[in-house]
Design an enzyme around this catalytic site. Structure first.
Site, mmCIF file in Angstrom:
data_model
loop_
_atom_site.group_PDB
_atom_site.id
_atom_site.type_symbol
_atom_site.label_atom_id
_atom_site.label_comp_id
_atom_site.label_asym_id
_atom_site.label_seq_id
_atom_site.Cartn_x
_atom_site.Cartn_y
_atom_site.Cartn_z
ATOM 1 C CE LYS A 196 -1.817 1.745 3.966
ATOM 2 N NZ LYS A 196 -1.559 3.190 4.109
ATOM 3 C CG ASN A 197 2.572 2.636 3.553
ATOM 4 O OD1 ASN A 197 1.379 2.903 3.393
ATOM 5 N ND2 ASN A 197 3.134 2.520 4.739
ATOM 6 C CB CYS A 251 -4.055 6.695 10.975
ATOM 7 S SG CYS A 251 -4.405 5.184 10.105
ATOM 8 C CG ASP A 295 3.096 1.486 9.443
ATOM 9 O OD1 ASP A 295 2.741 2.344 10.263
ATOM 10 O OD2 ASP A 295 3.203 1.727 8.227
ATOM 11 N NE ARG A 313 0.605 10.324 10.441
ATOM 12 C CZ ARG A 313 0.280 9.221 9.778
ATOM 13 N NH1 ARG A 313 -0.844 8.614 10.018
ATOM 14 N NH2 ARG A 313 1.096 8.727 8.880
ATOM 15 N NE ARG A 334 -7.209 4.327 5.643
ATOM 16 C CZ ARG A 334 -6.289 4.834 6.446
ATOM 17 N NH1 ARG A 334 -6.527 4.973 7.723
ATOM 18 N NH2 ARG A 334 -5.129 5.221 5.981
HETATM 19 C C1 UD1 Z 1 4.460 6.862 6.313
HETATM 20 C C2 UD1 Z 1 3.581 5.651 6.143
HETATM 21 C C3 UD1 Z 1 3.057 5.186 7.489
HETATM 22 C C4 UD1 Z 1 4.212 4.960 8.442
HETATM 23 C C5 UD1 Z 1 5.111 6.180 8.506
HETATM 24 C C6 UD1 Z 1 6.374 5.959 9.323
HETATM 25 C C7 UD1 Z 1 2.580 5.852 3.953
HETATM 26 C C8 UD1 Z 1 1.340 6.070 3.148
HETATM 27 N N1 UD1 Z 1 2.459 5.974 5.279
HETATM 28 O O1 UD1 Z 1 3.645 7.903 6.856
HETATM 29 O O2 UD1 Z 1 2.335 3.972 7.286
HETATM 30 O O3 UD1 Z 1 3.694 4.715 9.745
HETATM 31 O O4 UD1 Z 1 5.530 6.555 7.184
HETATM 32 O O5 UD1 Z 1 7.082 4.878 8.855
HETATM 33 O O6 UD1 Z 1 3.634 5.554 3.425
HETATM 34 N N2 UD1 Z 1 6.561 14.648 10.555
HETATM 35 C C9 UD1 Z 1 6.675 15.983 10.834
HETATM 36 N N3 UD1 Z 1 6.475 16.882 9.829
HETATM 37 C C10 UD1 Z 1 6.166 16.493 8.549
HETATM 38 C C11 UD1 Z 1 6.066 15.118 8.270
HETATM 39 C C12 UD1 Z 1 6.267 14.210 9.288
HETATM 40 O O7 UD1 Z 1 6.952 16.369 11.983
HETATM 41 O O8 UD1 Z 1 6.002 17.368 7.689
HETATM 42 C C13 UD1 Z 1 6.770 13.665 11.635
HETATM 43 C C14 UD1 Z 1 5.550 12.802 11.904
HETATM 44 O O9 UD1 Z 1 4.637 13.459 12.769
HETATM 45 C C15 UD1 Z 1 6.182 11.587 12.522
HETATM 46 C C16 UD1 Z 1 7.505 11.454 11.763
HETATM 47 O O10 UD1 Z 1 7.755 12.739 11.204
HETATM 48 O O11 UD1 Z 1 6.458 11.828 13.887
HETATM 49 C C17 UD1 Z 1 7.505 10.419 10.660
HETATM 50 O O12 UD1 Z 1 6.402 10.657 9.799
HETATM 51 P P1 UD1 Z 1 6.440 10.273 8.258
HETATM 52 O O13 UD1 Z 1 7.605 9.365 8.008
HETATM 53 O O14 UD1 Z 1 6.350 11.510 7.446
HETATM 54 O O15 UD1 Z 1 5.096 9.449 8.099
HETATM 55 P P2 UD1 Z 1 4.154 9.405 6.840
HETATM 56 O O16 UD1 Z 1 4.936 9.618 5.597
HETATM 57 O O17 UD1 Z 1 2.963 10.238 7.083
#
Ligand code: UD1
Length: 429
Positions: free
Chosen positions: A22-23, A126, A316, A131, A408
């Site tokens: 999915k990711n 989620c 995850d 986030r 999902r």
């Molecule tokens: C992706 C995955 C999700 C997984 C996560 C971490 C997908 C669709 N989703 O989510 O399943 O749990 O990686 O492996 O691929 N953060 C910030 N600012 C930002 C972006 C992120 O502070 O602009 C923080 C987040 O709050 C979190 C950390 O960075 O604490 C990691 O988040 P991130 O790796 O960006 O997660 P996603 O890409 O949303």
């Protein structure tokens, strides 16, 4: 609303085909916005998030064609999507759609890179922590985009196109790295991304972008270099297997005992998690056909883990592993370092008889608990599957409500598990 009924106590035996990730599928679909040619994706999982993203892309003017199962295909061979963004009709991603899936925010990178503007609602998805999207915004600013946040929307503009730049992420972000990669692919000049996410899905997207004509090196390491090109073309790409689905079923087998081949699973995509499972008492073997997981006779040993960006233990799989630890012979600690507030499964696991103390980002699980079936509520995608895993080892019937969370991210979970002997069924309505 559908429910899933599980009567625990059966060991799992047989084979489970692993779906496409999915990711990876979601950012790959989004990458179609970067070109006017057709992008063909094979092995796309049949998931609610994939259908929702199709609708979101439709809204931008992407024509999506779907070729499902062909004669001779097994039921689980993924679908093939043809995505064609010949003309982008709208650079706005509205709240009604983006609020339902966080990853749809990622359209912002390709839209601003190709069209010079994007207006994207702040995301939902989620409910695990706050986030934010500040790192996506910073990355785009470093490539010359002007950003404004207004009335719940992020507006990115680059009238004369993006230009290459330095992006040093202060924290590892998977989504931020996708945004940076896609935007930099069409920027003028060279971009260096430092502290990039090393997740296999990032490398998969970079592979596909390179097939489309991008010049990306270093994806899969923490330093990625992107030489921008004026335009990208179509390509055909196969989505890599889902390491989270693989790990989830591996944990399920460790929980129930038995012997299952995870067909198409690739151990190098989740080595840390497999090592942890081996420490917990599962037998893990890599075969040509996939990963074989067994637990016969041995008890479950307690193991302490802390989640970390790849190649660490994935956040995850945290909820699923916690379910397993409720049955371990002793006390274990699980520390969540990626997302705050990703412990919503704790109170639901407690309804099944788990004993878990929370202290900040650490959960202490006292095992072994005798689990007994109860009605429980799915709260987010990974949390809900942890309830299924606990239910597989619980005495009596567990009814999991709000299973749309499961749909999902897991392709026909109940069919895959029941084919291996689990007593699990979906009740519609
Ligand atoms: C992706 C995955 C999700 C997984 C996560 C971490 C997908 C669709 N989703 O989510 O399943 O749990 O990686 O492996 O691929 N953060 C910030 N600012 C930002 C972006 C992120 O502070 O602009 C923080 C987040 O709050 C979190 C950390 O960075 O604490 C990691 O988040 P991130 O790796 O960006 O997660 P996603 O890409 O949303």
């Amino acid at each position: 609303m559908d429910r899933i009924s599980i009567v625990g106590g059966q060991p799992l035996h047989g084979a489970i085909p692993i779906s496409g990730a999915k990711n990876a599928a979601l950012p790959l679909m989004i990458a179609s916005l970067l070109t006017r040619d057709t992008l063909i994706l094979d092995n796309v999982p049949r998931l609610a998030d994939v259908s929702l993203l199709q609708r979101i892309l439709n809204n931008h003017g992407v024509d999506v064609m779907l070729n499902g199962k062909r004669p001779g295909d097994t039921a689980y061979q993924g679908q093939t999507l043809h995505l064609s963004a010949a003309g982008i009709v709208d650079t706005k991603a509205p709240y009604e759609l983006v609020s339902r899936m966080r990853a749809s925010f990622w359209v912002i990178g390709p839209l601003v890179a190709r069209m010079g503007e994007a207006k994207v609602s702040l995301p939902g998805g989620c409910a695990i922590g706050t986030r934010p999207v500040d790192l996506h915004i910073q990355a785009l600013q470093n490539l010359g985009a002007e950003i404004e946040v207004d009335a719940g929307y992020v507006i990115a503009r680059a009238r004369n196109g993006l230009r290459g730049g330095e992006i040093a992420f202060p924290k590892v972000t998977v989504g931020g790295t996708h945004t940076a990669l896609m935007a930099a692919s069409l920027a003028q000049g060279t971009t260096v991304i430092e502290n990039a996410a090393r997740e296999p899905e990032v490398a998969d997207v970079a592979d596909c972008l390179n097939k489309m004509g991008a010049k990306i090196t270093g994806a899969g390491t923490s330093r990625i270099v992107v030489e921008g090109v004026p335009q990208l073309s179509g390509a055909r790409h196969t989505v890599l297997p889902d390491r989270i689905e693989t790990g989830t079923f591996a944990i399920a087998v460790a929980m129930t005992g038995g012997d299952v081949l995870l067909e198409g699973g690739r151990p190098e995509l989740l080595q840390t998690a497999l090592d942890v499972l081996a420490q917990a008492g599962a037998e893990i073997a890599a075969t040509n056909a996939g990963i074989r997981v067994a637990r016969n006779g041995a008890g479950i040993a307690p193991v302490d883990v802390a989640t970390a960006p790849f190649p660490g233990f994935p956040t995850d799989l945290q909820a699923q592993f916690m379910a397993l630890m409720t049955r371990a012979n002793g006390t274990s600690r699980i520390t969540e370092t990626i997302f705050e507030n990703r412990f919503m499964h704790v109170q639901e696991l407690a309804r099944l008889g788990a004993r878990i103390q929370l202290d900040g980002e650490t959960a202490t699980i006292e095992g072994p608990s005798r689990l007994t079936g109860a009605p429980v509520m799915a709260t987010d995608l990974r949390a809900s599957v942890s309830l299924v895993i606990a239910a597989l080892a619980a005495e009596g019937e567990t009814m999991v409500h709000r299973v749309y969370h499961l749909d999902r991210g897991f392709e026909r979970l109940e069919d895959k598990l029941s084919a291996c002997g689990a007593q699990i069924s979906r009740i519609s309505g």
